[in-house]
Write an enzyme that holds these catalytic residues in place. Structure first.
Site, short mmCIF file in Angstrom:
data_model
loop_
_atom_site.label_atom_id
_atom_site.label_comp_id
_atom_site.label_asym_id
_atom_site.label_seq_id
_atom_site.Cartn_x
_atom_site.Cartn_y
_atom_site.Cartn_z
N GLN A 137 17.06 34.61 -33.68
CA GLN A 137 18.32 34.70 -32.95
C GLN A 137 19.48 34.95 -33.91
OE1 GLN A 137 18.13 34.66 -29.65
NE2 GLN A 137 20.29 35.11 -29.38
N ALA A 158 23.39 35.16 -27.56
CA ALA A 158 23.74 33.80 -27.96
C ALA A 158 23.70 33.66 -29.47
CB ALA A 158 22.78 32.81 -27.33
N SER A 163 20.68 29.58 -27.70
CA SER A 163 20.00 30.50 -26.80
C SER A 163 18.94 29.80 -25.97
CB SER A 163 19.33 31.62 -27.61
OG SER A 163 18.53 32.41 -26.76
N GLU A 221 22.98 39.34 -15.93
CA GLU A 221 21.74 39.76 -16.58
C GLU A 221 20.60 39.67 -15.56
OE1 GLU A 221 20.84 37.75 -20.24
OE2 GLU A 221 22.65 38.50 -21.23
ZN LIG Z 1 17.41 36.78 -22.11
#
Ligand SMILES: [Zn+2]
Length: 379
Positions: A137, A158, A163, A221
């Site tokens: 990430q 994120a 995240s 999303e």
């Molecule tokens: Zn995702």
């Protein structure tokens, strides 16, 4: 968001051990929503110690119940204001065959089951991304930030430790063909539609819905789903909340948005709330309609197995008609068979619906109890 500025301005000479605590504190002191005033004051007023930061982050919600923060459990709250605890948490994992990705074992098994069911309906869903480690990430966010700037990147990606993908409970779903991969148009694919309709049955919810960026911190999303488990997902769906933040009491929930109306003249049902939307049906006079949401003068209704929107004109508020069980049926605490069984109703039992529906389930009152019955066996 305020947190972006706070983090961007952060001095880089911090010792690694202190940095996470200070980042948490910076976020706590900059946030307004969801934190009890007393706790926020503590965070701001005290010296920046790890202890103060921890106390602030484990606070209760506005509703007074403790916020679920254990990432080993599928009810955990992780968002831009609530990082993983510990920040570098690594879950137990199980690979999802054919995807190259993993989820926590319970979610992986649920995904497999869901994918098999979707396939039968002609929707070929694929796991595009599941668990992502702290360091993955970190690299991902850094690359987006280089391309778009940190502020823009934080609208869709994120920071490490923040995240849902790092919990092993969050995932991105795509199509078998690879079309609309992590893109808005996924919403209009067969797979995207199937997921919206059926994901909750398998314990997954759409985590970042349209128009809720101020609450979730993320743009719409349609590909990102979050595993809660079938029981919690059913409770979430039935609650009428549009975000997990609302459900957990971090922000005020929506007002009660359900009930029954009866048409007094033919009513047009549209695919979305607007007269320029696709016309789905013309509902005849005298039809009983359960609604589950409203947007101005528009109501979201179910009619003959379809969901659409009507204007409130040509209908009046009504008391739902009694229903009769066509089989011996169990009354559940939730609109799912994973709910607690409250009673067993013999065939031919007359029940009084409350006016609330969740998918094919009806909430009914029976023998001084309120619970849910499958609408498939009611007439
Ligand atoms: Zn995702």
């Amino acid at each position: 968001m305020a947190s972006t500025t706070g983090l961007a301005a952060f001095p880089m000479r911090l010792t690694p051990a202190l940095a996470p605590a200070l980042i948490i504190l910076a976020l706590v002191s900059s946030l307004g929503l969801g934190m009890a005033p007393t706790t926020a004051a503590t965070g701001v007023g005290n010296a920046p110690t790890a202890r103060a930061a921890t106390a602030a982050m484990s606070s209760a919600t506005a509703a007074g119940k403790p916020l679920p923060r254990d990432p080993r459990l599928p009810n955990v709250m992780v968002n831009k204001k609530h990082p993983l605890q510990p920040l570098k948490f690594v879950p137990r994992l199980r690979a999802v065959p054919g995807s190259g990705a993993s989820l926590q074992p319970e979610a992986a098994l649920a995904f497999n089951k869901m994918a098999a069911a979707a396939k039968k309906d002609g929707a070929r869903i694929r796991l595009v991304s599941g668990y992502r480690s702290y360091s993955t990430q970190q690299a991902l966010f850094a690359s987006y930030a280089r391309r778009d700037g940190a502020k823009a990147a934080s609208r869709f990606s994120a920071r490490p430790g923040y995240s849902e993908h790092q919990t092993g409970w969050g995932m991105d779903v795509g199509t078998a063909s690879g079309s609309c991969r992590v893109a808005k148009c996924f919403a209009n694919t067969t797979e995207g539609r199937w997921m919206r309709k059926h994901a909750a049955t398998y314990g997954f919810i759409l985590r970042y819905p349209a128009g809720m960026e101020a609450v979730t911190g993320y743009i719409y999303e349609p590909w990102h789903f979050r595993y809660l488990g079938p029981r919690l997902a059913a409770a979430y769906t039935a609650s009428g909340a549009t975000t997990l933040e609302q459900y957990d009491g971090l922000v005020p929930g929506p007002p009660a948005q359900w009930g029954v109306r009866k048409t007094t003249a033919p009513v047009r049902m549209y695919a979305t709330a607007g007269t320029s939307a696709k016309l789905l049906a013309i509902i005849p006079t005298g039809t009983e309609l359960y609604y589950s949401a409203n947007r101005g003068s528009w109501l979201k209704v179910q009619h003959q197995g379809r969901t659409g929107w009507i204007q409130t004109g040509n209908s009046r508020k009504a008391t739902p008609a009694a229903k009769t069980t066509t089989l011996a049926l169990n009354l559940y605490s939730l609109p799912a068979i994973t709910g607690t069984r409250l009673a067993s109703l013999p065939r031919g039992t007359v029940v009084r619906p409350t006016g609330r529906r969740s998918g094919t389930w009806y909430q009914v009152a029976y023998a001084k109890k309120t619970g849910w019955l499958s609408g498939r066996f009611l007439k």
